[in-house]
Scaffold this motif. Structure first.
Motif, PDB file in Angstrom:
ATOM      1  N   SER A 115      28.367  47.014  36.885  1.00  0.00           N
ATOM      2  CA  SER A 115      27.339  46.359  36.396  1.00  0.00           C
ATOM      3  C   SER A 115      27.528  45.834  34.976  1.00  0.00           C
ATOM      4  N   GLU A 116      28.415  46.672  34.302  1.00  0.00           N
ATOM      5  CA  GLU A 116      28.934  46.261  32.912  1.00  0.00           C
ATOM      6  C   GLU A 116      29.339  44.846  32.815  1.00  0.00           C
ATOM      7  N   LEU A 117      30.374  44.637  33.976  1.00  0.00           N
ATOM      8  CA  LEU A 117      31.021  43.576  34.169  1.00  0.00           C
ATOM      9  C   LEU A 117      30.278  42.505  34.756  1.00  0.00           C
ATOM     10  N   ALA A 118      29.241  42.579  35.507  1.00  0.00           N
ATOM     11  CA  ALA A 118      28.613  41.531  36.153  1.00  0.00           C
ATOM     12  C   ALA A 118      26.977  41.933  36.033  1.00  0.00           C
ATOM     13  N   PRO A 119      26.349  42.044  34.861  1.00  0.00           N
ATOM     14  CA  PRO A 119      25.232  42.405  34.581  1.00  0.00           C
ATOM     15  C   PRO A 119      24.119  41.552  35.365  1.00  0.00           C
ATOM     16  N   ALA A 148      37.397  40.580  45.324  1.00  0.00           N
ATOM     17  CA  ALA A 148      38.490  41.228  45.985  1.00  0.00           C
ATOM     18  C   ALA A 148      39.702  40.489  46.479  1.00  0.00           C
ATOM     19  N   PHE A 149      39.509  39.171  46.903  1.00  0.00           N
ATOM     20  CA  PHE A 149      40.903  38.303  47.410  1.00  0.00           C
ATOM     21  C   PHE A 149      41.966  38.230  46.346  1.00  0.00           C
ATOM     22  N   HIS A 150      41.148  38.129  44.837  1.00  0.00           N
ATOM     23  CA  HIS A 150      41.999  37.672  43.725  1.00  0.00           C
ATOM     24  C   HIS A 150      42.810  39.023  43.379  1.00  0.00           C
ATOM     25  N   GLN A 151      42.480  40.232  43.878  1.00  0.00           N
ATOM     26  CA  GLN A 151      43.082  41.295  43.366  1.00  0.00           C
ATOM     27  C   GLN A 151      44.709  41.401  43.606  1.00  0.00           C
ATOM     28  N   THR A 152      45.164  40.470  44.636  1.00  0.00           N
ATOM     29  CA  THR A 152      46.587  40.270  44.567  1.00  0.00           C
ATOM     30  C   THR A 152      47.287  39.522  43.559  1.00  0.00           C
ATOM     31  N   MET A 153      46.519  39.116  42.708  1.00  0.00           N
ATOM     32  CA  MET A 153      47.381  38.303  41.377  1.00  0.00           C
ATOM     33  C   MET A 153      48.337  39.064  40.624  1.00  0.00           C
ATOM     34  N   PRO A 154      49.365  38.706  40.346  1.00  0.00           N
ATOM     35  CA  PRO A 154      50.349  39.306  39.417  1.00  0.00           C
ATOM     36  C   PRO A 154      49.889  39.432  38.072  1.00  0.00           C
ATOM     37  N   GLU A 155      50.281  40.744  37.451  1.00  0.00           N
ATOM     38  CA  GLU A 155      49.814  40.646  36.035  1.00  0.00           C
ATOM     39  C   GLU A 155      49.954  39.333  35.359  1.00  0.00           C
ATOM     40  N   SER A 156      51.143  38.711  35.537  1.00  0.00           N
ATOM     41  CA  SER A 156      51.502  37.664  34.523  1.00  0.00           C
ATOM     42  C   SER A 156      50.227  36.457  34.993  1.00  0.00           C
ATOM     43  N   SER A 157      49.466  36.696  36.019  1.00  0.00           N
ATOM     44  CA  SER A 157      48.356  35.702  36.205  1.00  0.00           C
ATOM     45  C   SER A 157      47.125  36.338  35.486  1.00  0.00           C
ATOM     46  N   TYR A 158      46.881  37.626  35.649  1.00  0.00           N
ATOM     47  CA  TYR A 158      45.533  38.360  35.355  1.00  0.00           C
ATOM     48  C   TYR A 158      45.515  38.684  33.783  1.00  0.00           C
ATOM     49  N   LEU A 159      46.501  38.960  33.130  1.00  0.00           N
ATOM     50  CA  LEU A 159      46.485  39.401  31.826  1.00  0.00           C
ATOM     51  C   LEU A 159      46.264  38.326  31.017  1.00  0.00           C
ATOM     52  N   TYR A 160      45.217  38.406  29.973  1.00  0.00           N
ATOM     53  CA  TYR A 160      45.030  37.703  28.914  1.00  0.00           C
ATOM     54  C   TYR A 160      46.100  37.959  27.607  1.00  0.00           C
ATOM     55  N   SER A 161      46.637  37.066  26.813  1.00  0.00           N
ATOM     56  CA  SER A 161      47.475  37.352  25.797  1.00  0.00           C
ATOM     57  C   SER A 161      46.641  38.099  24.637  1.00  0.00           C
ATOM     58  N   LEU A 162      45.808  38.816  24.912  1.00  0.00           N
ATOM     59  CA  LEU A 162      45.079  39.672  23.919  1.00  0.00           C
ATOM     60  C   LEU A 162      45.879  40.928  23.755  1.00  0.00           C
ATOM     61  N   PRO A 163      45.472  41.728  22.382  1.00  0.00           N
ATOM     62  CA  PRO A 163      46.060  43.050  22.469  1.00  0.00           C
ATOM     63  C   PRO A 163      45.915  43.957  23.619  1.00  0.00           C
ATOM     64  N   GLU A 169      41.623  49.873  27.702  1.00  0.00           N
ATOM     65  CA  GLU A 169      40.491  50.388  27.242  1.00  0.00           C
ATOM     66  C   GLU A 169      39.166  49.840  28.124  1.00  0.00           C
ATOM     67  N   TYR A 170      38.926  48.503  28.011  1.00  0.00           N
ATOM     68  CA  TYR A 170      37.589  48.110  28.479  1.00  0.00           C
ATOM     69  C   TYR A 170      37.850  47.268  29.802  1.00  0.00           C
ATOM     70  N   GLY A 171      39.169  46.916  30.415  1.00  0.00           N
ATOM     71  CA  GLY A 171      39.437  46.221  31.766  1.00  0.00           C
ATOM     72  C   GLY A 171      39.126  44.955  31.393  1.00  0.00           C
ATOM     73  N   ILE A 172      39.554  44.244  30.204  1.00  0.00           N
ATOM     74  CA  ILE A 172      39.288  42.804  29.857  1.00  0.00           C
ATOM     75  C   ILE A 172      40.571  42.294  30.624  1.00  0.00           C
ATOM     76  N   ARG A 173      40.149  41.672  31.775  1.00  0.00           N
ATOM     77  CA  ARG A 173      41.474  40.715  32.379  1.00  0.00           C
ATOM     78  C   ARG A 173      40.733  39.505  33.093  1.00  0.00           C
ATOM     79  N   LYS A 174      41.508  38.783  33.932  1.00  0.00           N
ATOM     80  CA  LYS A 174      41.099  38.040  34.793  1.00  0.00           C
ATOM     81  C   LYS A 174      40.689  38.640  35.973  1.00  0.00           C
ATOM     82  N   TYR A 175      39.557  38.447  36.631  1.00  0.00           N
ATOM     83  CA  TYR A 175      39.227  38.906  37.851  1.00  0.00           C
ATOM     84  C   TYR A 175      39.270  37.900  39.012  1.00  0.00           C
ATOM     85  N   GLY A 176      38.621  36.628  38.521  1.00  0.00           N
ATOM     86  CA  GLY A 176      38.267  35.586  39.669  1.00  0.00           C
ATOM     87  C   GLY A 176      37.243  35.779  40.421  1.00  0.00           C
TER      88      GLY A 176
END
Ligand code: ADP
Length: 401
Positions: A115-119, A148-163, A169-176
Motif C-alpha cells: 500500500s506504500e506504493l499505491a496508497p 504484473a504484465f509489466h514485470q517482464t520489462m528488462p532492467e534497462s526499461s524499468y530502472l531510472y537513472s537515479l542513484p 532500498e525503496y523499490g523506486i523503479r518503473k512498474y507500469g
C-alpha cells in the motif's frame, strides 16, 4: 461450468461482473457507488435491464453483503455456493507478484505492505477482498494485478537513472499499470492477425481517463509509459504525464504549496483539464474543438503528439512494429485522436484507411491490407481477463495440491 465474479473495488466504489465460465457470458454486472458517503447508489443489470437504488452503504463489507443478497433476490443465483471463485483487480503487486495469485493470509499481508506504493488503491482493493472472504468463506479469491504484465520489462526499461540505492532500498523503479488491459488486447491482436504472439511486436495504446502505451514483444511487455506511479508518460484526462521534476519545487516556491499539494495538481488538475481549463473528458473537448475553441484544439494536439512520439520510440525499441492497437474509451471511440496519432507514421509503414477509422466501439482492422504495420481497434476487457485468471490459477492450485 462455473460462475466467477470479477471485482474492481475503489475507495468509494465497487464494480462487479458475474461470468458464466468458460463460455465467458456475462450473467450480470453492476456498480456500488458512493460507499461510505450519504445516499450510496447500487446498480445492477437484471435480464438486460438496469436497476438502480439509493441505499445506505457505509463500507465495503456492507456493499458486498447487499450485492450478494441482490443476486439472490433477483434470482440470478439461488445460493452463494453457486459462486465458484472471485477475482479482484489489485492496483499494485510490486516486484513480488509477476502473475495473478490465489489470495492467502500471507498474500493479504504483502498487499497491505505494498500500500506504500499505491496508497489510494491497494487499501481499497484489500477491503474488497476481505469483504468477500467474510461472506464467501470457502471459495477461492484470486488477485489480478495492474502491474504484473509489466514485470517482464528488462532492467534497462524499468530502472531510472537515479542513484541505484533508491531502487535497492525503496523499490523506486518503473512498474507500469493497465497491465491486464495491455495483456488482453495483445492476445486478441495475435488472434485477429492469425499469427503466433511469440513472433509479434505490438504497440498497445490504452487511452482512457488514464492512458498508457506499452511495447509488447513476443507477448511480453518490454516497456511502458507509466512509471513508479500512473502519473508518468503521456498526457491524460487530469494527469500531466511526464514533466521536468524541477517544476515541482519551483511551483512550491512560487505558490507556497506543499509537495503533496503540487502532486495533487499534477494528478487531478493537469492533463486535458489543465490545458483546456474546462474539461478532462475528450467528448467535451472534441465538441469545443469543432466550434473552433483554440485551447480545445491545442489539447487535442498535445495529447496526440505525445502518443505519436511514444509509438515512434517503441518502434525503434523493438526494431520495428507489426501492429498498433487502440483501446479504452478514447482509443476505441475517437477517430479524431486516432487520426492525429497515426498521421505522419507513413515513413515506418503505417497506412490506414480514413473510411474505416470511423468505426468505434468494436474490433476492427483499420489499416490497408498492404500496410506493413497493421492498425487494430480492440475494445478492452479487463473483467474477462480477471475471470479467466480465477479459473487458471484455481486449476493450477488444484493440480499442485
Ligand atoms: P477510465 O480510465 O475512467 O476507465 P475510459 O476508458 O472509460 O476511462 O475512457 C474515458 C474517456 O473516453 C473520456 O475522455 C471520454 O470522453 C472518452 N470517450 C468515451 N466515448 C467517446 C467517444 N464516443 N468519442 C470520444 N471520446 C470518448
Amino acid at each position: 461450468m462455473s460462475k466467477i465474479m470479477a471485482i474492481n473495488a475503489g475507495s468509494s466504489s465497487l464494480k462487479f461482473q458475474l461470468f458464466d465460465m468458460p463460455s465467458e457470458n456475462i450473467i450480470t454486472k453492476g456498480i456500488v457507488e458512493r460507499i461510505g458517503l450519504k445516499d450510496s447508489i447500487f446498480s445492477i443489470t437484471v435480464a438486460g435491464e438496469k436497476k438502480k437504488e439509493t441505499l445506505d452503504i457505509p463500507n465495503h463489507d456492507t456493499a458486498v453483503q447487499i450485492l450478494l443478497e441482490k443476486l439472490i433476490s433477483n434470482k440470478i443465483i439461488h445460493s452463494f455456493s453457486e459462486i465458484d471463485g472471485v477475482g479482484h483487480r489489485v492496483a499494485h503487486g510490486g516486484e513480488i507478484f509477476k502473475d495473478s495469485v490465489l489470495v492467502t493470509d500471507e498474500v493479504l499481508n504483502q498487499l497491505e505492505k505494498l500500500s506504500e506504493l499505491a496508497p489510494l488503491h491497494n487499501p481499497a482493493n484489500v477491503s474488497g477482498i476481505r469483504a468477500f472472504q467474510k461472506v464467501l468463506t470457502d471459495i477461492s479469491s484470486v488477485a489480478v494485478f495492474d502491474t504484473a504484465f509489466h514485470q517482464t520489462m528488462p532492467e534497462s526499461s524499468y530502472l531510472y537513472s537515479l542513484p541505484i540505492k533508491y531502487y535497492q532500498e525503496y523499490g523506486i523503479r518503473k512498474y507500469g499499470f493497465h497491465g491486464t488491459s495491455h495483456k488482453y488486447v495483445s492476445q486478441r491482436a495475435a488472434e485477429m492477425l492469425g499469427r503466433p504472439i511469440e513472433e509479434l511486436r505490438l504497440i498497445s495504446c490504452h487511452l482512457g481517463n488514464g492512458a498508457s502505451i506499452a511495447a509488447i514483444k513476443g507477448g511480453k511487455s518490454i516497456d511502458t509509459s507509466m512509471g513508479f506511479t500512473p502519473l508518468e508518460g503521456v498526457v491524460m484526462g487530469t494527469r500531466s504525464g511526464s514533466v521536468d521534476p524541477s517544476i515541482i519545487p519551483f511551483i512550491m516556491k512560487k505558490t507556497g504549496k506543499t509537495a503533496d499539494e503540487v502532486l495533487t495538481i499534477l494528478n487531478k488538475e493537469s492533463g486535458l483539464l489543465g490545458i483546456t481549463g474546462f474539461s478532462s473528458d475528450l467528448r467535451d473537448i472534441e465538441t469545443k474543438a469543432s466550434e473552433g475553441d483554440a485551447r480545445a484544439l491545442l489539447a487535442l494536439d498535445i495529447f496526440s503528439s505525445r502518443i505519436h512520439q511514444y509509438i515512434g520510440s517503441y518502434a525503434a525499441r523493438m526494431n520495428g512494429v507489426d501492429a498498433i492497437i487502440f483501446t479504452a474509451g478514447i482509443g476505441e471511440n475517437s477517430p479524431t485522436i486516432r487520426s492525429k496519432v497515426l498521421t505522419g507514421l507513413e515513413f515506418m509503414g503505417v497506412y490506414w484507411d480514413q473510411s474505416l477509422n470511423y468505426i468505434h466501439g468494436e474490433e476492427a482492422v483499420i489499416s490497408y491490407p498492404h500496410s506493413l504495420v497493421k492498425v487494430l481497434l480492440i475494445p478492452t476487457n479487463e473483467e474477462v481477463m480477471i475471470a479467466r485468471d480465477v479459473l487458471r490459477i484455481s486449476d493450477e492450485m488444484f493440480v499442485l495440491s
